[in-house]
Design an enzyme around this catalytic site. Structure first.
Site, PDB file in Angstrom:
ATOM      1  CB  SER A  79      -1.048   0.036   1.243  1.00  9.99           C
ATOM      2  OG  SER A  79      -0.243   0.037   2.360  1.00  9.99           O
ATOM      3  CG  HIS A 133     -19.916  -1.625   1.879  1.00 13.28           C
ATOM      4  ND1 HIS A 133     -21.203  -1.568   1.636  1.00 13.28           N
ATOM      5  CD2 HIS A 133     -19.666  -2.905   2.651  1.00 13.28           C
ATOM      6  CE1 HIS A 133     -21.756  -2.789   1.821  1.00 13.28           C
ATOM      7  NE2 HIS A 133     -20.958  -3.693   2.496  1.00 13.28           N
TER       8      HIS A 133
END
Lengths: 491, 475
Positions: A79, A133
């Site tokens: 990442s 979400h």
């Protein structure tokens, strides 16, 4: 322990929230990214969604940086490399969150609670927290500081597509929502719209929904028709063909690429067009099979929807999170050991039409799954537009992942939440269809109908065609695909 | 079998045909085509036995030839005028009447009589040949050639100067003639090509560059486009007046890259590079594979993520200050092989061109009538008129490339970036692409950055060069 937010609402509000979904008009986005201009956007997490959304937002002229946990930075994890090699500023929560005007939480569901708990105290007064979400808010009942604005912007495609479509000058369909309990300055919608424009989503169509409608419909779609049905169908169809002595390489290929091919027809013209690709006798056969499947599977779809609505599903899954994902990891390993998964696709040629002709049962399964998911969602109070997107619309996207690397790829691409629900469905559905499968032969999966007679009864054909075209998923589908086609010309 | 073997021929004017290798089988009917001055008529004249052979050989040249051409016509008229000059008597010469010119001993009077009627020349038979109009004398030439039972008919621009009725009559007559007589025709307009032509020879600079079978539709279409580009006076269609982009400050450079560094993981691709591109400069960028040409260009177009970590000034924007990539791209037209790979969409040819106004791959905006009109002009320019509704992904590779070049140029961008535009193209398509680029350079409202490997693909008008070297730690 978590406290299910949805369950705290009175029924009247539950129904109101579930029914929220509206296709927004292009002229609602004339202000572009103005609401975010000059604001500091800090993204938490740099996986596929995080990186690709960030690239789009930066190319739209917005100020984007990434914050990662100290360990990810020190150890130069993937990442960290994703963000830094693309020329983004990367810093710890302590360094970047206090300066952020909007914090974009793009970590996996499972990390939401600890991540939000860690960043919330660092966020400046009046800033905005964005989700892609709503699970954390709706199912875990996370309480967000009252001065903070909470929005959701959820591109309905994998991260790589989000980027690829933007670069083409387009975008992917996107769902936006404002958490009404957290909109103290009343600018949540303006921020969400600007964010959708920044990722290019407004060009492909934006649905204005609610956190609740998003969560309850998203969960339902992904565990039933989208992932569950395709997994169960793959395993059953493969085992049947092997059982009947067919070549394993052919069976493997027919299924691996079959879902993608038949749902491509679904994408263009709904269930009707998918069935229209079959010969008349095959169409009637597929219709009859799907009617039978719908009767058998309806209680299972109802149970999934009920468990999602009342929170049983999320609490069960969160218990597994707390138990080191024992169930999830065990089921994942078991899927990897199935005969379908372990048999490579043969190198024979299968024409596009052959996937339909030899995959009548697969067509029937897709039809049954799409219609059941849609019917169950709308019966639970979810508006037809949402139900369409979370069932029929996304099926081809998931089918594409199976074509790439079978069930492994599908389960690796979808969220852990979807994967967990998929296994739940699969384990219930396999035994449920055992008797039905006993009556199945290679005429509907593997070899196709004997082609010496294509005759059908006129009255029966008219009945079947009418039933296909009259289903409510076809009506809303035609309308929404019409909106999309106005904008999207890509094939 | 008629054969020219490595033949070089010189003509009076010093014009040469060079190294011609050509075989004409029986029952083949050839068209010779090419731009003006390419040597079409000269090649036809060789078949009639003209020209001084410098090298090479011919075999089985026909003995009895029917030849219609501007040159043959001029010769005949010249001869007539000489007769007049040679008249030492103080009598006004009436000149040779048409009847005498036509009915010589090698002429079949029945066929000639029939053609005279069909061309409606009866009333001219007694008139002096040199007094005929160009069209009328052309008809006389045609009647002679078609009535002499030739082994080979050489028809060099036979339709020139004919009215529509005669044109049609001749077409019909030829369709009958070719069943027993071999024809070699010279035309520089493809749209007049008769159905019976089975092969096409394409001339350029005195050389026979391409030989194409009619039934090879793709090669035939490409040849058509090439000829079209070479012979039409190309005007680049106008930009869309309604599609405005901000005007640039003429005092600022288009692009200014300062101390550029591009790094990948642990590898340095480009280091400390400075490049300034002023309006109306044309640049050629070269360098070996892996020297970073494409990466450097993508810093300009905004497609490289490290354009936010470098000192880049483009079209009035210092990058990384809130501008969007679409504000940059509106000033750039771009073509590369990678773009062609990415342009996998089922959209129509017209929409591909129109997408250039929006810098998109595929078209997602409603196009205006004006833009559709401009797209039609571009299609016509490329020799693809009437094909606007065909799907892009069904086109040949070369045609796709041409269309993408049109897409890049459609908005008349201040900067046109052509990243190896000829890569993967065959000879015909390469020439097509180069011809198109030269038109743009000459128009002088667009600065061109041209990237290539082939020294052969030099573009007239390019006056600045930047050569990249492979960096030391990138090997």
């Amino acid at each position: 322990m978590s406290n299910n937010y949805f369950n705290t609402l009175p029924l009247r509000e539950q129904l109101e929230q579930l029914a929220k979904c509206r296709f927004m008009h292009m002229n609602e986005f004339t202000e572009g990214v103005d609401a975010l201009k000059g604001k500091k956007m800090v993204i938490i997490g740099c996986g596929a969604q995080g990186l690709n959304q960030g690239l789009n937002l930066r190319d739209s002229g917005l100020d984007v940086s990434y914050t990662l946990r100290q360990s990810a930075i020190t150890e130069k994890r993937q990442s960290f490399k994703n963000a830094s090699e693309n020329g983004f500023t990367v810093g710890t929560y302590e360094e970047l969150i206090p300066k952020a005007d909007i914090v974009l939480n793009l970590t996996p569901d499972k990390q939401h609670s600890p991540v939000v708990a860690a960043v919330m105290p660092l966020m400046k007064q009046g800033a905005c927290l964005s989700y892609s979400h709503g699970f954390n808010i709706v199912e875990e009942g996370m309480k967000i500081r009252e001065d903070l604005t909470v929005i959701m912007v959820a591109p309905k495609c994998p991260g790589s597509e989000v980027r690829a479509e933007y670069v083409r000058g387009f975008g992917v369909p996107t769902l936006i929502a404002v958490h009404e309990d957290n909109d103290p300055q009343g600018h949540g919608l303006a921020l969400a719209k600007a964010y959708a424009v920044g990722t290019g989503g407004h060009k492909a169509g934006v649905l204005m929904s609610s956190f609740i409608a998003e969560v309850k419909s998203d969960l339902m779609g992904e565990q039933t028709i989208l992932c569950g049905m395709l997994q169960t169908g793959s395993l059953l169809c493969f085992d049947k063909m092997i059982d009947k002595g067919m070549d394993a390489g052919y069976a493997s290929k027919l299924i691996q690429y079959g879902w993608e091919t038949i749902t491509e027809a679904l994408k263009y013209g709904g269930v009707t067009n998918m069935l229209d690709r079959l010969s008349n006798p095959a169409k009637i056969k597929a219709f009859d099979l799907s009617e039978e499947l719908k009767v058998i599977m309806r209680p299972l779809y109802n149970k999934h929807q009920d468990d999602i609505i009342n929170g049983t599903f999320s609490s069960t899954m969160m218990a597994d999170w707390a138990n080191d994902d024992v169930n999830l990891l065990g089921w994942r390993a078991a899927t990897g050991e199935t005969a379908f998964e372990k048999t490579p696709a043969g190198d024979m040629e299968i024409s596009e039409q052959e996937y339909f002709d030899h995959g009548i049962l697969m067509v029937a399964m897709v039809k049954a799954g799409v219609e059941l998911a849609f019917e169950t969602m709308t019966a639970a109070g979810i508006i037809a537009d949402s139900a369409y997107y979370e069932s029929l619309h996304e099926t081809p996207l998931i089918a594409n992942t199976i074509a790439r690397k079978k069930l492994y790829e599908m389960n690796a691409t979808i969220s852990d939440t979807a994967e967990y629900g998929c296994y739940l469905y699969n384990h219930a559905c396999l035994p449920l269809l055992a008797d039905f499968m006993k009556g199945i032969d290679t005429d509907v999966i593997g070899r196709g109908l004997a082609s010496d007679d294509n005759g059908v009864d006129n009255a029966r054909l008219i009945e079947v065609n009418a039933a296909l075209r009259d289903h409510p998923v076809e009506a809303i589908g035609a309308t929404l695909r019409g909106h999309m086609a106005d904008m999207k010309k890509i094939v | 079998m008629l054969q020219l073997h490595d033949l070089s021929v010189e003509f009076d004017e010093g014009f040469q045909l060079k190294h011609i290798n050509w075989q004409i089988q029986q029952h083949q009917h050839w068209l010779i085509t090419g731009a003006n001055g390419a040597g079409k008529s000269a090649l036809a004249a060789v078949l009639a036995g003209y020209g001084e052979i410098l090298a090479g050989s011919t075999s089985s040249l026909p003995t009895r030839i029917g030849w219609v051409s501007f040159e043959a016509q001029a010769q005949l008229i010249q001869a007539e005028l000489k007769k007049d000059d040679a008249d030492i008597l103080d009598v006004i010469s009436l000149g040779t009447p048409v009847r005498e010119i036509i009915f010589t001993e090698e002429i079949d009077p029945v066929i000639a009589g029939d053609l005279i009627q069909k061309f409606e020349l009866d009333y001219l038979l007694e008139r002096a040949f040199r007094k005929l109009s160009t069209g009328e004398s052309r008809k006389v030439m045609l009647i002679r050639a078609l009535s002499c039972h030739a082994d080979l008919l050489i028809l060099d621009e036979p339709f020139d100067g004919l009215d529509q009725a005669s044109h049609t009559m001749l077409q019909n007559h030829l369709a009958h003639v070719v069943t027993h007589t071999q024809v070699v025709m010279v035309l520089n307009r493809f749209d007049e090509i008769p159905d019976f032509i089975s092969h096409v020879a394409y001339m350029e600079d005195g050389q026979l560059r391409h030989q194409v079978k009619r039934e090879d539709t793709q090669a035939f279409n490409e040849l058509y486009q090439l000829l079209h580009l070479k012979t039409t006076h190309l005007t680049v269609p106008d930009a869309d007046a309604d599609h405005k982009r901000p005007t640039l400050n003429p005092l600022e450079p288009l692009v200014k890259l300062s101390n550029i560094c591009i790094k990948h993981t642990d590898m340095v691709l480009i280091e400390n590079l400075n490049w300034c591109i002023q309006a109306n400069q044309h640049w050629q960028l070269s360098g070996p594979n892996g020297s970073g040409k494409t990466a450097l260009l993508s810093l300009i177009t905004g497609d490289h993520p490290q354009c936010y970590t470098n000192d880049i000034f483009v079209f009035g924007f210092q990058r990384g200050n809130g501008e969007s990539i679409w504000q940059i791209k509106q000033h750039i037209g771009y073509v590369s092989t990678a773009l062609q790979w990415e342009y996998r969409v089922g959209t129509s040819l017209a929409n591909v061109i129109i997408s250039g106004f929006y810098d998109s791959i595929g078209l997602y905006s409603k196009s205006t009538d004006q833009q559709k009109h401009i797209a039609q002009k571009w299609l016509a320019l490329l020799g693809m008129e009437g094909r606007g509704d065909q799907p892009f992904n069904k086109l040949s590779y070369g045609d796709q490339r041409l269309l993408l070049i049109a897409r890049a140029m459609v908005k008349h961008p201040p900067l046109l970036i052509l990243d190896e535009p000829c890569l993967g193209l065959d000879d015909i398509n390469r020439q097509l692409v180069l011809a198109l680029i030269e038109k743009v350079c000459a128009a002088n409202e667009t600065s061109v950055i041209y990237v290539n490997h082939h020294a052969k693909d030099r573009i007239a008008g390019i006056d600045h060069y930047l050569a990249l070297e492979k960096s030391a730690d990138n090997s």
